[in-house]
Structures are given as C-alpha cells and as structure tokens.
Design a protein around this motif. Structure first.
Motif, mmCIF file in Angstrom:
data_model
loop_
_atom_site.group_PDB
_atom_site.id
_atom_site.type_symbol
_atom_site.label_atom_id
_atom_site.label_comp_id
_atom_site.label_asym_id
_atom_site.label_seq_id
_atom_site.Cartn_x
_atom_site.Cartn_y
_atom_site.Cartn_z
ATOM 1 N N LEU A 1 0.828 -1.196 0.000
ATOM 2 C CA LEU A 1 0.000 0.000 0.000
ATOM 3 C C LEU A 1 0.867 1.252 0.000
ATOM 4 C CD1 LEU A 1 -2.622 -1.089 2.688
ATOM 5 C CD2 LEU A 1 -2.896 -1.146 0.213
ATOM 6 N N THR A 2 0.490 2.235 -0.793
ATOM 7 C CA THR A 2 1.211 3.506 -0.824
ATOM 8 C C THR A 2 0.476 4.589 -0.047
ATOM 9 O OG1 THR A 2 0.122 4.068 -2.911
ATOM 10 C CG2 THR A 2 2.264 2.987 -3.048
ATOM 11 N N GLY A 3 -0.727 4.279 0.400
ATOM 12 C CA GLY A 3 -1.487 5.241 1.189
ATOM 13 C C GLY A 3 -2.732 4.593 1.756
ATOM 14 N N LEU A 4 -3.461 5.347 2.570
ATOM 15 C CA LEU A 4 -4.705 4.873 3.167
ATOM 16 C C LEU A 4 -5.850 5.759 2.692
ATOM 17 C CD1 LEU A 4 -3.529 4.278 6.861
ATOM 18 C CD2 LEU A 4 -3.654 2.620 4.998
ATOM 19 N N PRO A 5 -7.055 5.195 2.525
ATOM 20 C CA PRO A 5 -8.204 6.007 2.108
ATOM 21 C C PRO A 5 -8.520 7.086 3.140
ATOM 22 C CG PRO A 5 -8.677 3.651 1.927
ATOM 23 C CD PRO A 5 -7.402 3.770 2.681
ATOM 24 N N ASP A 6 -8.939 8.260 2.678
ATOM 25 C CA ASP A 6 -9.306 9.336 3.601
ATOM 26 C C ASP A 6 -10.452 8.931 4.517
ATOM 27 O OD1 ASP A 6 -7.359 10.971 2.564
ATOM 28 O OD2 ASP A 6 -8.706 11.992 1.155
ATOM 29 N N SER A 7 -11.295 8.029 4.027
ATOM 30 C CA SER A 7 -12.465 7.644 4.823
ATOM 31 C C SER A 7 -12.093 6.860 6.068
ATOM 32 C CB SER A 7 -13.427 6.816 3.962
ATOM 33 O OG SER A 7 -12.841 5.561 3.618
ATOM 34 N N ILE A 8 -10.822 6.457 6.193
ATOM 35 C CA ILE A 8 -10.413 5.708 7.381
ATOM 36 C C ILE A 8 -10.577 6.563 8.637
ATOM 37 C CG2 ILE A 8 -7.955 6.309 7.535
ATOM 38 C CD1 ILE A 8 -7.415 3.275 7.782
ATOM 39 N N ALA A 9 -10.597 7.878 8.458
ATOM 40 C CA ALA A 9 -10.788 8.780 9.593
ATOM 41 C C ALA A 9 -12.202 8.728 10.144
ATOM 42 C CB ALA A 9 -10.447 10.212 9.177
ATOM 43 N N MET A 10 -13.104 7.999 9.476
ATOM 44 C CA MET A 10 -14.486 7.876 9.945
ATOM 45 C C MET A 10 -14.707 6.656 10.822
ATOM 46 S SD MET A 10 -16.247 8.791 6.255
ATOM 47 C CE MET A 10 -17.904 8.472 6.859
ATOM 48 N N LEU A 11 -13.638 5.858 11.029
ATOM 49 C CA LEU A 11 -13.792 4.630 11.826
ATOM 50 C C LEU A 11 -13.750 4.983 13.312
ATOM 51 C CD1 LEU A 11 -11.443 2.287 9.738
ATOM 52 C CD2 LEU A 11 -13.948 2.391 9.694
ATOM 53 N N ARG A 12 -14.888 5.376 13.844
ATOM 54 C CA ARG A 12 -14.949 5.888 15.213
ATOM 55 C C ARG A 12 -14.660 4.836 16.271
ATOM 56 N NH1 ARG A 12 -14.390 10.892 14.488
ATOM 57 N NH2 ARG A 12 -15.330 11.376 16.515
ATOM 58 N N CYS A 13 -14.797 3.541 15.918
ATOM 59 C CA CYS A 13 -14.559 2.473 16.890
ATOM 60 C C CYS A 13 -13.170 1.851 16.747
ATOM 61 C CB CYS A 13 -15.621 1.381 16.747
ATOM 62 S SG CYS A 13 -17.295 1.924 17.147
ATOM 63 N N LEU A 14 -12.375 2.296 15.802
ATOM 64 C CA LEU A 14 -11.079 1.662 15.522
ATOM 65 C C LEU A 14 -10.122 1.850 16.703
ATOM 66 C CD1 LEU A 14 -9.577 0.131 13.276
ATOM 67 C CD2 LEU A 14 -8.618 2.329 12.559
ATOM 68 N N ARG A 15 -9.688 0.727 17.285
ATOM 69 C CA ARG A 15 -8.754 0.755 18.416
ATOM 70 C C ARG A 15 -7.332 0.409 17.994
ATOM 71 N NH1 ARG A 15 -8.750 -2.751 21.682
ATOM 72 N NH2 ARG A 15 -10.103 -4.330 20.733
ATOM 73 N N CYS A 16 -7.179 -0.483 16.994
ATOM 74 C CA CYS A 16 -5.856 -0.961 16.611
ATOM 75 C C CYS A 16 -5.718 -0.905 15.090
ATOM 76 C CB CYS A 16 -5.625 -2.378 17.119
ATOM 77 S SG CYS A 16 -4.050 -3.102 16.628
ATOM 78 N N LEU A 17 -4.728 -0.175 14.618
ATOM 79 C CA LEU A 17 -4.439 -0.102 13.184
ATOM 80 C C LEU A 17 -2.996 -0.543 12.972
ATOM 81 C CD1 LEU A 17 -4.950 0.647 10.251
ATOM 82 C CD2 LEU A 17 -4.450 3.033 10.821
ATOM 83 N N GLU A 18 -2.808 -1.682 12.310
ATOM 84 C CA GLU A 18 -1.478 -2.192 11.986
ATOM 85 C C GLU A 18 -1.257 -2.042 10.488
ATOM 86 O OE1 GLU A 18 0.922 -3.133 13.794
ATOM 87 O OE2 GLU A 18 0.014 -3.353 15.783
ATOM 88 N N ALA A 19 -0.332 -1.168 10.114
ATOM 89 C CA ALA A 19 -0.070 -0.919 8.691
ATOM 90 C C ALA A 19 1.432 -0.935 8.401
ATOM 91 C CB ALA A 19 -0.680 0.418 8.279
ATOM 92 N N GLY A 20 2.188 -1.694 9.162
ATOM 93 C CA GLY A 20 3.628 -1.775 8.949
ATOM 94 C C GLY A 20 3.978 -2.579 7.703
ATOM 95 N N GLY A 21 5.195 -2.381 7.200
ATOM 96 C CA GLY A 21 5.666 -3.161 6.064
ATOM 97 C C GLY A 21 4.999 -2.810 4.760
ATOM 98 N N ASN A 22 4.590 -1.549 4.584
ATOM 99 C CA ASN A 22 4.009 -1.097 3.331
ATOM 100 C C ASN A 22 4.914 -0.036 2.687
ATOM 101 O OD1 ASN A 22 1.196 -2.351 2.833
ATOM 102 N ND2 ASN A 22 1.144 -1.863 5.024
ATOM 103 N N ARG A 23 4.354 0.773 1.815
ATOM 104 C CA ARG A 23 5.116 1.846 1.167
ATOM 105 C C ARG A 23 4.445 3.189 1.401
ATOM 106 N NH1 ARG A 23 6.177 -1.045 -4.758
ATOM 107 N NH2 ARG A 23 7.274 -2.882 -3.971
ATOM 108 N N ILE A 24 3.835 3.329 2.531
ATOM 109 C CA ILE A 24 3.052 4.531 2.843
ATOM 110 C C ILE A 24 3.984 5.704 3.114
ATOM 111 C CG2 ILE A 24 1.383 5.515 4.453
ATOM 112 C CD1 ILE A 24 0.385 2.634 4.955
ATOM 113 N N ASP A 25 3.751 6.838 2.419
ATOM 114 C CA ASP A 25 4.587 8.026 2.641
ATOM 115 C C ASP A 25 3.827 9.161 3.316
ATOM 116 O OD1 ASP A 25 2.974 8.805 0.571
ATOM 117 O OD2 ASP A 25 4.571 8.927 -0.919
#
Length: 709
Positions: A185-209
C-alpha cells in the motif's frame, strides 16, 4: 457448479466439480454443528463440499440446538482450502443468496494461508459477520459489499501484496481492529478517519509516505503500527486515546507532533522510533508526552546530544533506548530520574562516561550522572523533588485526575530539575553560561565538550582561562571539538599545560584537509586521537613522537596508504581506517607493531590481501569487508579474525621462504611446525637450557636443530 473455478464460498450448493476431493469427515461436521466452528485447514480441498452448506438443513434430532441455525448463536468457518483462483462469485443465478441464507449466522471467516485472488460478494452480506481473516493470499481486492457490513469488528488482509482497500472503508461502523501489514500500500483512504470504533491499526511493512490528517483525531485509536514505511512526518494532532505508536524504520527527522493541546494531554506510553533519521529532540515535541510516556526507543538514529530538559520533560520515563547513535555525553540531569529502570547506550562514542560505568548498568550510570551536578545539596533536593512530582503525576493519571493538574505536575518537575543558580559566582561559572560548558563534567572528569558549535576557532578567552589551573582548579585531560569547522588543532592546545595534560582529543567531523597539522605531535601524553569524518590524505612524520598513543581513529578520510608514522608507535593498540582509499598493505612492517590488536580497513580499495598478513598474530580484530579483493571470500571473513589469519597463513607458498631462523620468542612456538613443512631450511636458534632435551630431527629433508618447544 458449472466450473471448478466458479463457486461461492467454494463448492457451494450447486455440487462438486470434476476431480473434487471430498475430504471432510462426517464426525468433523457433527462437531461443527455443536460448537459453531468448522475447521477445514490442511484438508487439501480445492472447493468446500456441498454438505458444509447443508449443515443448516441436517440438524441432528438428538441435538436440540444447532449453532448453524439458532439465531442466538454464531458460527465460524475456518478455511484451509488450496484453491488456485479462490472464492469467486458463482456464475449460477441465486447461489450467493442461497449461501447467505444457509449460513446466515456465520460470524467468523478465516481463509488465511491460501491462494485466493478474490472473495465472494456474499461475504459482505453475512449479517452477523464479526471477523474476516484473509491473510497470506493473492487477493487483488476486498468484496465491495464488505463496506456495508455493520457487524464486522476484525478485518485482516495482511501479506496480500496486490490488495487495495475500498475507498468507502469508513462505512464499517463497528470495525475495531484493522491489520493491513506487509502489503504494498502507498497510502490509506481518507475515509479511514471515519472509523470511530477503531482501536488498533497495523499498517507496517508497506510503502506509505503520508497519512490522512483525520487519523490524528480517531477517538478510540490506542495502538498505531506504521513500522517499515516511507513516512517523513506524521500528521499533528491530539491522538486522544493513543497509547502505543511504532514508527520504526521510516524516514523521520523529528519526533512526531502528538498531543499539542495542554487541556487534553497525550496518553502515549510507548513510542518506538528505531532506525530513522532523528538528529535532535525538540523540547516542544517532548513536553506534551511528559504526563504519560514510559518507553522511548530511539535506537539507530543520528542523535549527537540530548536536551538538558529531557529529565524534566519526561518525569515518568522508565526505559530509554539510545543504542547506536552519535552521543558523546549525556545530560547530568538524567541521573535525577528515579523511575528510570533501563537506559541502553551501546554503540555510542561516549567520552564523558567511562566504559566501566556503562558496563555496571542503569543505576550506576544514574548515580554517576547525579554526582557530576555542581552542587551536591541542590542535586539531592532536586532528586527528592523530581521523585515527589513524578509520583504525583503518576497518581493523577492513574486516578483520572484533571488534565490541567497532570500537566501542571509535569511542568513543575521540569522546573525543579532544570533549576540553575541565578548568577555566576566564579569566572568559570561565567564561562559556563557564556559558552554552554558542562561545569560538573569538567570538574569531575576533566572533560571539556565544545562540540557541534559550528565555529571555525575555539574562543581564546575560554582556553586561556582553562589553562590557568590556579584560578579554576581544573586540569583538562579530555577535549571534544567534534562537529565544528576547525582547519586544525588550535595552537593553544599544543602548548603547556594542555600539551602535557591532554589524554584524549576529538577533532571528528571538522574541516581538516590534506596533511594533518604537525602541532598535534606536541601532545606528549595523548592516548586517544579521533580524526574521523574529515578530508585528510596523510599524517606528518611528527606523529611518530606520540609514544603514548593507543587509539587512533581515521575513518571517513581520503588516506591512500597506511600512514608511515604509525609503524613507530610502540603502544598503538587500535587503528580505525574504514572508508578511506588504501590499496596496499605492508604485512612485514605491520608485524613490527607488537601492540596492534584492532585494525579496521573496511570499505577501502584493497585489491589483494597479502598472505603474510596472517603472521600478524597479535591482531585480535581484523576487519576487511567492503574491499575489491575476492579472496578471502565474504563468508570466510564472516568467520572472524582467528579464522582469517589462519586461512592467510595456509596460503603462504613454500618458495616464499628459503630459510627461516627462529630466535627467542620472535614468533609464536606453533609457527615452528608450520615452517618445517614449507621451508627448505629451518634453524631453531633458541638458547639451550642445561638439562633440556636436545633433538636433531628431519621432516622430508628439512632439518631443525636445538631445543624444541
């Protein structure tokens, strides 16, 4: 099904395909009806058989309730199918709906570790689906219908290198854990900011800048894993619930801006910043973390100093990892952190801390630092104050006290620890304020640090005052001038009393060009000289006068041959010449350096390694990696110095020696046996002791006479 590759959760109700392997025991199905969990792992299935989907229609009369049909229960499908094309939507009309009705209470779908390239849209229509694990597959997308799943709590499409997140993933109102690590992955969708219940986000090992700015405002996010990406910065914001943040293996140059609102202090407890490019710690970035941070990991960065306010800003700190940075000293105030249980310092060029102090561990380091504070009584009072305020801050956090009270406690701790005398009482204290000297370190260890000032010369008033022992009561034995713009050793240092008292000098990372100034030869007592990271091409012959020199660092220069003056230094133990331009060696002359134990020639221009280098038996650490030669091979170099030296000795050709004469202890005894095998004549000339055994023996025409070992 009409095709082996066309099954809704494969196999589906349409029947098995040609060559279908029905390897699901009936006993396993019976257990599934009772527990609600069906494990199909390691069954070598290419499709899920019909009888799995008929579980809802085959309830056992002896079992009053089936987990697969009772609306009050939830079922789970744990898949281990070996499907090449995976779980495509059926081409047969109505199949996906039929699957949905037959397993309408399916709550867990685990299809990890297969070859799936897609999941059926029916998965997103499972009304009670709570967990979907599709890790280690070949997915190219997630089902579009998944975004409308109102019950999904856990989603894990990890290690699927071609997968993309749906743009409307923010519609997953109940999503609590999202694991998208090890994709591309090179990025995350903007809509991820709407996940009001999200406690754990693991996004290591990608190409996110970069991250969407809204991530900083997720109200429930307590763990954020972003290790192994390409981030140069993190969006600033409150991160109101964040407790663990991992930003290791990125490209950060500063601490992330977290918790800038004083009325809502950060809750961050662990901050991992391993292997970034951080060269400084800004107090403004540290201050918001002081009310909560316990674990700070700064391993493998570019730190050359720590702010003196660090202890006051982080009063609750328990673990500090500074391994493999560029620190030459530590703030004495760190010794006042009573709660600090572990501090790791390996791999730093520490000058102000003796090795034996570091080797004794954290408590010894803290005690040593605290002892170097100028006024012992004030230091003791500051320790007590720091402990009391830190305890108060911890208690406030634990009891849910107001954010203002907690922040005020941390600020008070900072002021207590950082408090200085309002006015200087001596000339030396005046210079301390004017030039930023560490007075405690200077008095206790005789170490003067005037590093990273970016100056072209050291102020003459400073050196003149330090030269007057009667006024200052200080004898300078170590001086650190690294990170400046000096063109050579300051002339004042080449005169008494410095010329007689200096034991260690660092001119690392300055502007030394060409041949080193001969004035350094006046430092008769010098034992350590660091000239690394300059543009030196040679050393003057006057360096041979430094008869006490033990450690010489010349790494990262432009030296083309082993410096001639070094052959005349009898006490020289360590020579570091990594990252230069040395092309040849003279092993016969190196053998004459009887004290030389460590020789680093990494990343030079050596085209060959002379086999005679193996006769330098005094070497304990020899580093030759990164040169042009092919022999010894890299795998042989990796086996260590002893192996490499023995390997080189074994390559010495017999015709290299017509006659070898052993006298006294010039060579180790074991080499006598080596030369008897490869030399035409061997003479053992060790003095004969009365009563010792006399021998006259021959090995294949080679004779030796005298006293054998």
């Amino acid at each position: 099904m009409t095709s082996p590759k066309a099954s809704a959760l494969p196999g589906g109700p349409a029947g098995p395909a040609e060559g279908f392997n029905d390897n699901v025991p009936n006993g396993l199905l019976k257990t599934a009806k009772q527990t609600g969990v069906l494990n199909l792992s390691n069954k070598d299935l290419s499709h899920v058989p019909d009888k799995v989907w008929q579980l809802a229609n085959s309830a056992d009369a002896s079992q009053p309730t089936s987990h697969w049909t009772d609306p009050g229960q939830r079922a789970a499908l744990v898949g281990g199918c070996r499907a090449d094309e995976a779980l495509p939507v059926s081409q047969q009309a109505g199949v996906s709906v039929r699957v949905h009705r037959q397993v309408s209470h399916l709550a867990v779908v685990d299809v990890r570790d297969n070859r799936l390239i897609r999941l059926p849209d029916a998965v997103g229509q499972l009304a009670e689906l709570r967990s979907l694990n599709a890790s280690k597959n070949r997915l190219i997308e997630l089902p579009p219908s998944l975004a409308s799943s109102g019950s999904l709590v856990q989603l894990s499409p990890t290690a699927c290198p071609n997968v993309e997140l749906p743009p409307d993933i923010g519609r997953l109102d109940s999503l609590s854990e999202l694991d998208i690590a090890d994709n591309q992955l090179t990025g995350l969708p903007d809509s991820i900011a709407m996940l009001r219940c999200l406690r754990c986000l693991e996004a290591g090992g990608n190409r996110i800048d970069s991250l969407p700015a809204g991530v900083a405002h997720l109200p429930a996010l307590s763990r954020l894993g972003l290790a192994g990406n390409r981030l140069e910065h993190l969006p600033g914001g409150p991160y109101p619930a964040l407790e663990v943040l991992d930003l290791s293996d990125n490209q950060l140059t500063d601490l992330p801006p977290i918790g800038a609102d004083p009325d809502s202090p950060a809750k961050l407890k662990e901050l991992h910043l391993v292997n970034n490019r951080i060269s400084r710690l800004l107090p403004d970035r540290l201050r918001p973390l002081g009310v909560s941070l316990r674990h700070l990991d700064l391993k493998r960065n570019c730190l050359s100093e720590l702010p003196v306010e660090l202890a006051g800003l982080l009063p609750l700190l328990e673990r500090l990892d500074l391994t493999n940075n560029d620190l030459s000293s530590l703030p004495n105030e760190l010794g006042l952190l009573t709660g600090l249980k572990c501090i790791l310092l390996d791999g730093n060029p520490l000058r102000a801390l003796r090795r034996e102090v570091v080797a004794r561990g954290t408590e010894a380091i803290k005690k040593h630092l605290a002892s170097r504070i100028a006024q012992p009584a004030a230091a003791e009072a500051a320790v007590d104050a720091a402990a009391a305020v830190a305890a108060a801050a911890a208690a406030a956090v634990a009891s849910g006290g107001s954010a203002t009270e907690v922040a005020a406690a941390a600020s008070a701790c900072s002021k207590k620890i950082s408090k200085k005398d309002p006015a200087p009482k001596t000339a030396l204290q005046a210079l301390q304020q004017q030039f930023g000297l560490d007075l405690g370190e200077l008095r206790v260890t005789g170490s003067l640090k005037y590093a990273d000032k970016r100056v072209a010369e050291v102020p003459e008033p400073l050196l003149e005052l330090l030269a007057n022992n009667s006024e200052t009561g200080v004898s300078v034995t170590r001086i650190d001038l690294s990170g400046n713009e000096l063109a050579g050793l300051p002339e004042r240092l080449a005169k008494p009393p410095f010329a007689d008292s200096l034991l260690e000098v660092s001119l690392r990372k300055n502007c030394l060009v060409g041949q080193l100034d001969a004035g350094v030869a006046q430092l008769a007592s010098l034992t350590v000289l660091d000239l690394s990271v300059n543009q030196l091409t040679s050393l003057p012959m006057e360096v041979s006068q430094l008869k006490q020199l033990q450690n010489l660092v010349l790494s990262y220069n432009r030296i083309a041959e082993f410096p001639e003056p070094l052959y005349s230094l009898p006490r020289l133990e360590t020579v570091l010449l990594a990252n230069n331009c040395i092309a040849t060696l003279q092993p016969d002359r190196l053998r004459g350096m009887s004290s030389l134990a460590t020789l680093d020639l990494t990343n030079n221009s050596l085209a060959t390694v002379p086999p005679q280098l193996g006769l330098c038996t005094n070497l304990r650490n020899l580093h030759l990696e990164g040169n042009r030669f092919r022999v010894p091979r890299p795998d042989q170099l990796a086996k260590g110095t002893a192996f490499v030296l023995e390997y080189l000795r074994n390559r010495i050709a017999a015709d290299d020696f017509a006659c070898v004469e052993f006298r006294g202890d010039d060579l180790a005894v074991e080499f006598f046996w080596l030369f008897t095998k490869c030399c035409a004549t061997v003479v053992w000339a060790r003095p004969v002791v009365p009563g010792s055994v006399q021998c006259d023996v021959g090995w294949g025409g080679v004779r030796a006479a005298g006293q054998l070992p």
